[in-house]
Design an enzyme around this catalytic site. Sequence first.
Site, PDB file in Angstrom:
ATOM      1  N   GLY A 212     -88.981  57.360  -2.297  1.00  0.00           N
ATOM      2  CA  GLY A 212     -88.860  56.298  -3.324  1.00  0.00           C
ATOM      3  C   GLY A 212     -87.719  56.177  -4.146  1.00  0.00           C
ATOM      4  N   GLY A 215     -86.451  57.766 -10.310  1.00  0.00           N
ATOM      5  CA  GLY A 215     -87.276  57.606 -11.399  1.00  0.00           C
ATOM      6  C   GLY A 215     -88.523  57.508 -11.167  1.00  0.00           C
ATOM      7  N   GLY A 217     -90.995  59.388 -10.165  1.00  0.00           N
ATOM      8  CA  GLY A 217     -91.875  60.513 -10.219  1.00  0.00           C
ATOM      9  C   GLY A 217     -92.151  61.302  -9.182  1.00  0.00           C
ATOM     10  CE  LYS A 218     -87.605  60.562  -5.128  1.00  0.00           C
ATOM     11  NZ  LYS A 218     -87.220  59.603  -6.180  1.00  0.00           N
ATOM     12  CB  THR A 219     -89.588  65.927  -9.630  1.00  0.00           C
ATOM     13  OG1 THR A 219     -88.371  65.688  -8.859  1.00  0.00           O
ATOM     14  CG2 THR A 219     -89.429  67.426  -9.834  1.00  0.00           C
ATOM     15  CG  HIS A 434     -70.368  31.812 -20.382  1.00  0.00           C
ATOM     16  ND1 HIS A 434     -69.466  31.627 -19.244  1.00  0.00           N
ATOM     17  CD2 HIS A 434     -71.222  32.686 -19.871  1.00  0.00           C
ATOM     18  CE1 HIS A 434     -69.662  32.660 -18.412  1.00  0.00           C
ATOM     19  NE2 HIS A 434     -71.047  33.043 -18.862  1.00  0.00           N
ATOM     20  CD  GLU A 435     -74.305  34.305 -22.296  1.00  0.00           C
ATOM     21  OE1 GLU A 435     -75.176  34.114 -21.654  1.00  0.00           O
ATOM     22  OE2 GLU A 435     -73.224  34.727 -22.183  1.00  0.00           O
ATOM     23  CG  HIS A 438     -75.234  31.806 -17.656  1.00  0.00           C
ATOM     24  ND1 HIS A 438     -75.133  32.008 -16.307  1.00  0.00           N
ATOM     25  CD2 HIS A 438     -74.347  32.666 -18.266  1.00  0.00           C
ATOM     26  CE1 HIS A 438     -73.842  32.750 -16.322  1.00  0.00           C
ATOM     27  NE2 HIS A 438     -73.673  33.059 -17.220  1.00  0.00           N
ATOM     28  CG  ASP A 512     -71.871  35.497 -15.234  1.00  0.00           C
ATOM     29  OD1 ASP A 512     -72.550  36.370 -15.483  1.00  0.00           O
ATOM     30  OD2 ASP A 512     -71.179  34.704 -16.114  1.00  0.00           O
TER      31      ASP A 512
END
Length: 623
Positions: A212, A215, A217-219, A434-435, A438, A512
Amino acid sequence: MDKKPFQSNPGGPKNRRGAKNVGFIALIILFGLIIFAAYGQPSQLKEVPLSDVVTRANNGEISEIIIRDNAIEITKKGEEEPSEKSTKESGSTIYEQGLKLGIEGLTVNPQQPSSAGSTWLSIGANLLPIVIISLVLFFMLRSAQGQGNQALSFGKSRARLYGNEKDKVTFSNIAGSDEAKQDLEEVVEFLKFPKKFEGVGARIPKGVLLVGPPGTGKTMLARAVAGEANAPFFSISGSEFVEMFVGVGASRVRDLFAKAKKNAPCIIFIDEIDAVGRRRGSGMGGGHDEREQTLNQILVEMDGFEQGTNVIVLAATNRSDVLDPALLRPGRFDRRVNIGLPERKDREAILRVHFAKKPLAKNVDLDALAAKTAGSSGADLANITNEAAIIAARKNRKEIIQSDVTEAFEKVAIGPERKSKVMSEKEKEMTAYHEAGHALVGHVLPDSDPIHKVTIIPRGGTGGVTWSIPTEDRSYHSIIEYKDVLARALGGRVAEEVVYGAERVTTGAGSDLPAAAELAREMVIKQGMGKKLRNQVFHVEEGIMMERMMHERQYSDETAKLIDDEVEALITEAAERAKAVIKANRDKLEALKDRLLEKETVEADEVLDVFKGTKMPQAAALY
């Protein structure tokens, strides 16, 4: 209860170790001084024959003769200290050797036999260096005992043993991952009731591979298996097997498996097994390097498990594609448990687990937070809850409120605000255009994710942020969706070009453009979404490092040219679609720009209000 201030421990292990070191150095210095005093000073007395001494004494050239046992020291006239020495015959006096009586100016000290005290003093002086050496050696051996144990255990396993903790991790402590927990419950049964399976001829699996993203949660799941089965748990990282000395890793593997058999039933957990379990023959060291010898030993040990030992190996990795096939075959890792990123309901459950021990206000909407955190891992969610607690504490609040959670989410997702960065009015205007570009392209294109927030306040490494969040979890993406994402990514640069001109675009799109190029290349190479190379996929994961190091590719130069052309076509098409949207809705671009200059941050509801009446131009439509 008031906490006591931290106090150093004068008698602690570190201070005692420091006192030992000081004592050891003092012993060495004392030993050196004694050796120097006893043997380091060369004798200043010149050895002369006794007959010569007698002759010179009879001639009046000597002022004093000091007799000590059979040795005599001679002081010549005009001197204050003895400068010569000689040896007389044992049992006779110096007068019997020819010295005359009553020589004027000559003083002869009578014979002074050594006293018992001086004898013991002499013996002590000779024995003292031996005693000092013995003490130094004893101290060195005593001090090096711990280090010696480490040196002798160089080839021993460094696995940590768990199993006696009061607060054991169980499946009830882990939210989400229901399918993975269901698969692992069988492993618990194998450990708790082995005879139940052996009675019907079933073979207990030797290995379970947890696969997976980081982060997820394998451990924690591996520890939960041990907690549910109430079994010892040996934990070690794959990198801890590998050393620069050949054979050490294999020795540690043998020692680990030997300990596991003695503690059966138990679990061996190898985290990041890809560090040692990579495909053999792909390393720079050929087939005899340390990593491959360690892998060979793991393969042998897993095959060497006797039936009935009741030891199961759990291993975790996020790169199962690079593991050696011999490691994955039946008889070694028999089971494979896929642990994916949590879905919305699982994210909410995970958030509730992490907030359970924190003072959370009742009006905090965790369901809304779970909806906004699509694609986040369990570790990401834990980080958000911790940041929320830190923010509440920094603001001197006794409980965590909704604004703390929202600020923590935004800080983790897009970085902290950098309000201290000063921008000129011209830079603010350019950032706002610019923003707004987007946001406008992302709002108009139908398959783009909704706009969540637009800000010109610098965050992380960016000068501003346009934040889009999907409305639901999605496992698959279409070509149209990816093309809308490309157009939205280029909307900022295109807005600058439309407003200021092609030659006045800035470096604001520095992040970008690489992101768009990477997505376009992935569409062509990995997803088969090019026009000329449709349904053709080039697996280059293993060849990326070789391509960078040895300038080799897994496809021809003609194919590489086709890939570049496809990527260029996707980027060009996205830029043209973004330009068509911005030109058709220029008034909306100006309106959002003005709102950003006024408020710096515009939330989703306000963005929708500004963009009422936007038009979808025919040139930007894909269908």
